[in-house]
Design a protein around this motif. Structure first.
Motif, PDB file in Angstrom:
ATOM      1  N   MET A  75       0.705  -1.328   0.010  1.00  0.00           N
ATOM      2  CA  MET A  75      -0.269  -0.021  -0.026  1.00  0.00           C
ATOM      3  C   MET A  75       0.771   1.309  -0.189  1.00  0.00           C
ATOM      4  N   LYS A  76       0.609   2.187  -0.841  1.00  0.00           N
ATOM      5  CA  LYS A  76       1.365   3.205  -1.082  1.00  0.00           C
ATOM      6  C   LYS A  76       0.526   4.503  -0.222  1.00  0.00           C
ATOM      7  N   VAL A  77       1.544   5.329   0.554  1.00  0.00           N
ATOM      8  CA  VAL A  77       1.035   6.294   1.528  1.00  0.00           C
ATOM      9  C   VAL A  77       1.329   7.623   0.910  1.00  0.00           C
ATOM     10  N   SER A  78       0.482   8.506   0.568  1.00  0.00           N
ATOM     11  CA  SER A  78       1.076  10.006   0.201  1.00  0.00           C
ATOM     12  C   SER A  78       0.698  10.796   1.533  1.00  0.00           C
ATOM     13  N   ILE A  79       1.802  11.447   1.724  1.00  0.00           N
ATOM     14  CA  ILE A  79       1.775  12.496   2.936  1.00  0.00           C
ATOM     15  C   ILE A  79       1.982  13.872   2.529  1.00  0.00           C
ATOM     16  N   ILE A  80       1.117  14.703   2.749  1.00  0.00           N
ATOM     17  CA  ILE A  80       0.964  16.218   2.097  1.00  0.00           C
ATOM     18  C   ILE A  80       1.264  17.164   3.178  1.00  0.00           C
ATOM     19  N   THR A  81       2.218  17.986   3.281  1.00  0.00           N
ATOM     20  CA  THR A  81       2.361  19.141   4.060  1.00  0.00           C
ATOM     21  C   THR A  81       2.246  20.329   3.319  1.00  0.00           C
ATOM     22  N   VAL A  82       1.586  21.261   3.829  1.00  0.00           N
ATOM     23  CA  VAL A  82       1.256  22.724   3.176  1.00  0.00           C
ATOM     24  C   VAL A  82       1.999  23.705   4.021  1.00  0.00           C
ATOM     25  N   VAL A  83       2.701  24.613   3.558  1.00  0.00           N
ATOM     26  CA  VAL A  83       3.379  25.698   4.447  1.00  0.00           C
ATOM     27  C   VAL A  83       3.623  26.973   3.686  1.00  0.00           C
ATOM     28  N   TYR A  84       3.527  27.818   4.558  1.00  0.00           N
ATOM     29  CA  TYR A  84       3.717  29.292   4.235  1.00  0.00           C
ATOM     30  C   TYR A  84       4.688  29.891   5.176  1.00  0.00           C
ATOM     31  N   ASN A  85       5.830  30.412   4.792  1.00  0.00           N
ATOM     32  CA  ASN A  85       6.686  31.190   5.564  1.00  0.00           C
ATOM     33  C   ASN A  85       6.929  30.344   6.743  1.00  0.00           C
ATOM     34  N   GLY A  86       7.385  29.136   6.684  1.00  0.00           N
ATOM     35  CA  GLY A  86       7.710  28.074   7.907  1.00  0.00           C
ATOM     36  C   GLY A  86       9.000  27.723   8.192  1.00  0.00           C
ATOM     37  N   GLU A  87       9.823  28.588   7.855  1.00  0.00           N
ATOM     38  CA  GLU A  87      11.244  28.222   8.058  1.00  0.00           C
ATOM     39  C   GLU A  87      11.743  27.745   9.455  1.00  0.00           C
ATOM     40  N   LYS A  88      10.965  28.119  10.429  1.00  0.00           N
ATOM     41  CA  LYS A  88      11.424  27.810  11.695  1.00  0.00           C
ATOM     42  C   LYS A  88      10.951  26.459  12.146  1.00  0.00           C
ATOM     43  N   THR A  89      10.024  25.804  11.651  1.00  0.00           N
ATOM     44  CA  THR A  89       9.274  24.548  11.933  1.00  0.00           C
ATOM     45  C   THR A  89       9.327  23.565  10.736  1.00  0.00           C
ATOM     46  N   ILE A  90       9.644  23.835   9.465  1.00  0.00           N
ATOM     47  CA  ILE A  90       9.301  22.901   8.559  1.00  0.00           C
ATOM     48  C   ILE A  90      10.475  21.889   8.318  1.00  0.00           C
ATOM     49  N   ARG A  91      11.517  22.161   8.780  1.00  0.00           N
ATOM     50  CA  ARG A  91      12.645  21.066   8.814  1.00  0.00           C
ATOM     51  C   ARG A  91      12.278  19.926   9.852  1.00  0.00           C
ATOM     52  N   ASP A  92      11.476  20.212  10.928  1.00  0.00           N
ATOM     53  CA  ASP A  92      11.094  19.071  11.799  1.00  0.00           C
ATOM     54  C   ASP A  92      10.181  18.377  11.163  1.00  0.00           C
TER      55      ASP A  92
ATOM     56  N   TYR B 170      -2.523  15.914  -6.377  1.00  0.00           N
ATOM     57  CA  TYR B 170      -1.349  15.456  -6.964  1.00  0.00           C
ATOM     58  C   TYR B 170      -1.106  14.041  -6.345  1.00  0.00           C
ATOM     59  N   ALA B 171      -1.670  13.596  -5.170  1.00  0.00           N
ATOM     60  CA  ALA B 171      -1.266  12.382  -4.758  1.00  0.00           C
ATOM     61  C   ALA B 171      -1.575  11.177  -5.334  1.00  0.00           C
ATOM     62  N   THR B 172      -0.678  10.323  -5.408  1.00  0.00           N
ATOM     63  CA  THR B 172      -1.017   9.113  -6.059  1.00  0.00           C
ATOM     64  C   THR B 172      -0.974   7.775  -5.377  1.00  0.00           C
ATOM     65  N   GLY B 173      -0.787   8.167  -4.043  1.00  0.00           N
ATOM     66  CA  GLY B 173      -0.953   6.897  -2.930  1.00  0.00           C
ATOM     67  C   GLY B 173      -2.253   6.157  -2.722  1.00  0.00           C
ATOM     68  N   ASP B 174      -2.427   5.105  -2.127  1.00  0.00           N
ATOM     69  CA  ASP B 174      -3.525   4.356  -1.870  1.00  0.00           C
ATOM     70  C   ASP B 174      -4.300   5.139  -0.729  1.00  0.00           C
ATOM     71  N   LEU B 175      -3.602   5.553   0.298  1.00  0.00           N
ATOM     72  CA  LEU B 175      -3.799   6.215   1.492  1.00  0.00           C
ATOM     73  C   LEU B 175      -3.194   7.708   1.431  1.00  0.00           C
ATOM     74  N   ILE B 176      -4.020   8.597   2.200  1.00  0.00           N
ATOM     75  CA  ILE B 176      -3.604   9.961   2.095  1.00  0.00           C
ATOM     76  C   ILE B 176      -3.749  10.617   3.770  1.00  0.00           C
ATOM     77  N   GLY B 177      -2.533  11.138   3.934  1.00  0.00           N
ATOM     78  CA  GLY B 177      -2.629  11.597   5.209  1.00  0.00           C
ATOM     79  C   GLY B 177      -2.042  13.197   5.143  1.00  0.00           C
ATOM     80  N   ILE B 178      -2.308  14.106   6.124  1.00  0.00           N
ATOM     81  CA  ILE B 178      -1.793  15.548   5.883  1.00  0.00           C
ATOM     82  C   ILE B 178      -1.312  15.871   7.113  1.00  0.00           C
ATOM     83  N   LEU B 179       0.026  16.269   6.890  1.00  0.00           N
ATOM     84  CA  LEU B 179       0.895  16.898   8.080  1.00  0.00           C
ATOM     85  C   LEU B 179       1.030  18.265   8.016  1.00  0.00           C
ATOM     86  N   ASN B 180       0.676  18.899   9.115  1.00  0.00           N
ATOM     87  CA  ASN B 180       0.862  20.378   9.218  1.00  0.00           C
ATOM     88  C   ASN B 180       2.280  20.972   9.223  1.00  0.00           C
TER      89      ASN B 180
END
Length: 248
Positions: A1-18, A76-86
């Motif tokens: 099973m392929k999993v697509s994880i989506i993160t959306v961000v705007y000016n998130g330089e302080k936290t995006i790396r984590d 854009y996701a091509t996975g069987d399962l989709i999750g969203i991580l802020n």
């Protein structure tokens, strides 16, 4: 099973790396990671591109807000399962996605959800603990909802029942889960473990005026789905949030 994880961000330089590194540390082998940037003016895009091909798709352009960006990621996701991580959140442990796939596969369900903790900006102190519990029929009427960052759903459900509504304001995630779980009766697995660490500071909870506004948006979520809550449903929802401080 392929999993697509989506993160959306705007000016998130302080936290995006984590957030990125918590995804890249996952031990599940078939993850498609998609980053949707809203045209950041800080170093967010530079940080994202530093990971190269480890991120399956990067899109950086203006959008109509966070839920428009999430919809873009879903398209854009091509996975069987989709999750969203802020962009302020991260997976609490390295086998979180493996647990999701194992649960969905074993139970033959439409998706899964788990528990979440709110933490301070340093990620060291727990401020609130969101223990979802097992879903039962009509539990939304009692103010229940799962934490959206822990929510995984098969792609076919988005294709059949739609994405986030852009007219719902901060209640768009609540409306989507109400629609999928309560109205369309998605069958979900519950993972009784803290899957997500979320930095404290949600917009809808910052002050009483925002809470009133959020309550109106929550009510609209029922109306647009032709559903009728109990008279106390939308007041139980914030009361449940208060209890998250009690059980931290």
């Amino acid at each position: 099973m392929k999993v697509s994880i989506i993160t959306v961000v705007y000016n998130g330089e302080k936290t995006i790396r984590d957030s990125i590194e918590s995804v890249l540390r996952q031990d599940y082998p078939s993850i498609e990671y998609i980053l949707i940037d809203g045209g950041s003016s800080d170093k967010t895009v530079e940080i994202i591109h530093s990971y190269g091909s480890k991120i399956a798709r990067v899109v950086s352009e203006r959008d109509k807000g966070i839920y428009d960006a999430m919809n873009k990621g879903i398209s854009y996701a091509t996975g069987d399962l989709i999750g969203i991580l802020n962009a302020d959140d991260l997976y609490a442990y390295d086998s979180a996605i493996s647990d999701v796939v194992a649960a969905v596969s074993h139970d033959n369900t439409d998706g899964a959800y788990g528990d979440l903790v709110y933490v301070d900006p340093t990620l060291t102190q727990i401020k609130r603990r969101w223990i979802s519990g097992m879903y039962r029929k009509n539990l939304f009427n009692w103010g229940w909802m799962p934490p959206h960052p822990t929510f995984f759903l098969r792609k076919e459900w988005y294709q059949k029942y739609g994405n986030f509504r852009l007219d719902m304001g901060s209640a768009a995630d609540y409306e989507l889960m109400l629609r999928m779980i309560h109205k369309q009766k998605a069958n979900l697995s519950y993972i009784p473990r803290v899957m997500i660490k979320m930095r404290i500071g949600g917009v809808s909870n910052q002050n009483i005026l925002n809470r009133i506004k959020a309550n109106k948006s929550d009510r609209k979520a029922w109306v647009v789905n032709d559903l009728k809550p109990y008279f106390f449903t939308l007041w139980l929802k914030p009361i449940r949030k208060v209890m998250q401080y009690v059980y931290k």
